[in-house]
Design a protein around this motif. Structure first.
Motif, mmCIF file in Angstrom:
data_model
loop_
_atom_site.group_PDB
_atom_site.id
_atom_site.type_symbol
_atom_site.label_atom_id
_atom_site.label_comp_id
_atom_site.label_asym_id
_atom_site.label_seq_id
_atom_site.Cartn_x
_atom_site.Cartn_y
_atom_site.Cartn_z
ATOM 1 N N UNK A 66 0.805 -1.219 0.000
ATOM 2 C CA UNK A 66 0.000 0.000 0.000
ATOM 3 C C UNK A 66 0.840 1.273 0.000
ATOM 4 N N UNK A 67 2.152 1.138 -0.076
ATOM 5 C CA UNK A 67 3.014 2.317 -0.091
ATOM 6 C C UNK A 67 3.396 2.654 -1.530
ATOM 7 N N UNK A 68 3.640 3.926 -1.833
ATOM 8 C CA UNK A 68 4.003 4.304 -3.209
ATOM 9 C C UNK A 68 5.233 3.569 -3.734
ATOM 10 N N UNK A 69 6.164 3.243 -2.842
ATOM 11 C CA UNK A 69 7.391 2.565 -3.251
ATOM 12 C C UNK A 69 7.139 1.167 -3.811
ATOM 13 N N UNK A 70 5.979 0.587 -3.499
ATOM 14 C CA UNK A 70 5.656 -0.730 -4.030
ATOM 15 C C UNK A 70 5.617 -0.698 -5.555
ATOM 16 N N UNK A 71 5.239 0.441 -6.110
ATOM 17 C CA UNK A 71 5.186 0.591 -7.562
ATOM 18 C C UNK A 71 6.420 1.325 -8.078
ATOM 19 N N UNK A 72 6.834 2.342 -7.344
ATOM 20 C CA UNK A 72 7.953 3.188 -7.781
ATOM 21 C C UNK A 72 9.314 2.548 -7.537
ATOM 22 N N UNK A 73 9.393 1.627 -6.581
ATOM 23 C CA UNK A 73 10.653 1.014 -6.208
ATOM 24 C C UNK A 73 11.347 1.815 -5.121
ATOM 25 N N UNK A 74 12.332 1.199 -4.491
ATOM 26 C CA UNK A 74 13.113 1.881 -3.457
ATOM 27 C C UNK A 74 14.372 1.083 -3.184
ATOM 28 N N UNK A 75 15.360 1.784 -2.677
ATOM 29 C CA UNK A 75 16.538 1.137 -2.121
ATOM 30 C C UNK A 75 16.262 0.976 -0.635
ATOM 31 N N UNK A 76 16.493 -0.209 -0.119
ATOM 32 C CA UNK A 76 16.200 -0.446 1.293
ATOM 33 C C UNK A 76 17.232 0.226 2.177
ATOM 34 N N UNK A 77 16.814 0.492 3.401
ATOM 35 C CA UNK A 77 17.686 1.078 4.410
ATOM 36 C C UNK A 77 18.449 -0.049 5.104
ATOM 37 N N UNK A 78 19.227 0.317 6.107
ATOM 38 C CA UNK A 78 19.912 -0.705 6.897
ATOM 39 C C UNK A 78 18.880 -1.636 7.505
ATOM 40 N N UNK A 79 19.301 -2.801 7.939
ATOM 41 C CA UNK A 79 18.347 -3.786 8.444
ATOM 42 C C UNK A 79 17.647 -3.335 9.707
ATOM 43 N N UNK A 80 18.309 -2.547 10.523
ATOM 44 C CA UNK A 80 17.710 -2.121 11.781
ATOM 45 C C UNK A 80 17.939 -3.107 12.915
ATOM 46 N N UNK A 81 18.674 -4.189 12.651
ATOM 47 C CA UNK A 81 18.893 -5.211 13.673
ATOM 48 C C UNK A 81 19.635 -4.650 14.880
ATOM 49 N N UNK A 82 20.635 -3.818 14.654
ATOM 50 C CA UNK A 82 21.392 -3.243 15.772
ATOM 51 C C UNK A 82 20.507 -2.327 16.607
#
Length: 118
Positions: A66-82
């Motif tokens: 449901x986010x615009x990036x689903x169609x437009x694409x995106x580069x992911x951010x860091x995993x956030x695990x830390x």
């Protein structure tokens, strides 16, 4: 299954999903969370892109389709695990403080669960 095999299984599973689902994910950690949710809910369709939006929201807190990036694409951010591990450490410390204890032992189960996650 070791960590490499588990990541390969997640990547394989994600590869079967519609590409928009992957584009809509904020991070690789969200892919892991979605996979874990799928494994914990075998009653859901195998493909997360076929789930009702509310199931994806229950898994992630948002619907990646449901986010615009689903169609437009995106580069992911860091995993956030830390950051997640640090948040768990802070939560554990707060629960272990006197301010959050109404009776001795109140937080024992929560702290044990946090320790297991850390």
């Amino acid at each position: 299954m070791n960590a490499r095999e588990q990541l390969a299984a997640v990547a394989d599973w994600l590869g079967w999903q519609h590409e928009n689902l992957s584009f809509g994910l904020r991070s690789s950690m969200d892919a892991l969370r979605l996979y874990d949710y799928a494994q914990a809910h075998p009653d859901l369709p195998e493909m997360a892109d076929e789930w009702k939006s509310r199931s994806r929201i229950a898994a992630l807190g948002y619907d990646p389709l449901a986010v615009p990036e689903a169609v437009e694409g995106r580069d992911v951010a860091e995993t956030g695990a830390a950051r997640a591990a640090q948040a768990l450490r802070q939560a554990r410390d707060l629960l272990d403080s006197v301010a959050f204890v109404s009776r001795p032992g109140d937080t024992a189960k929560v702290i044990a669960a946090l320790d297991a996650a850390l």
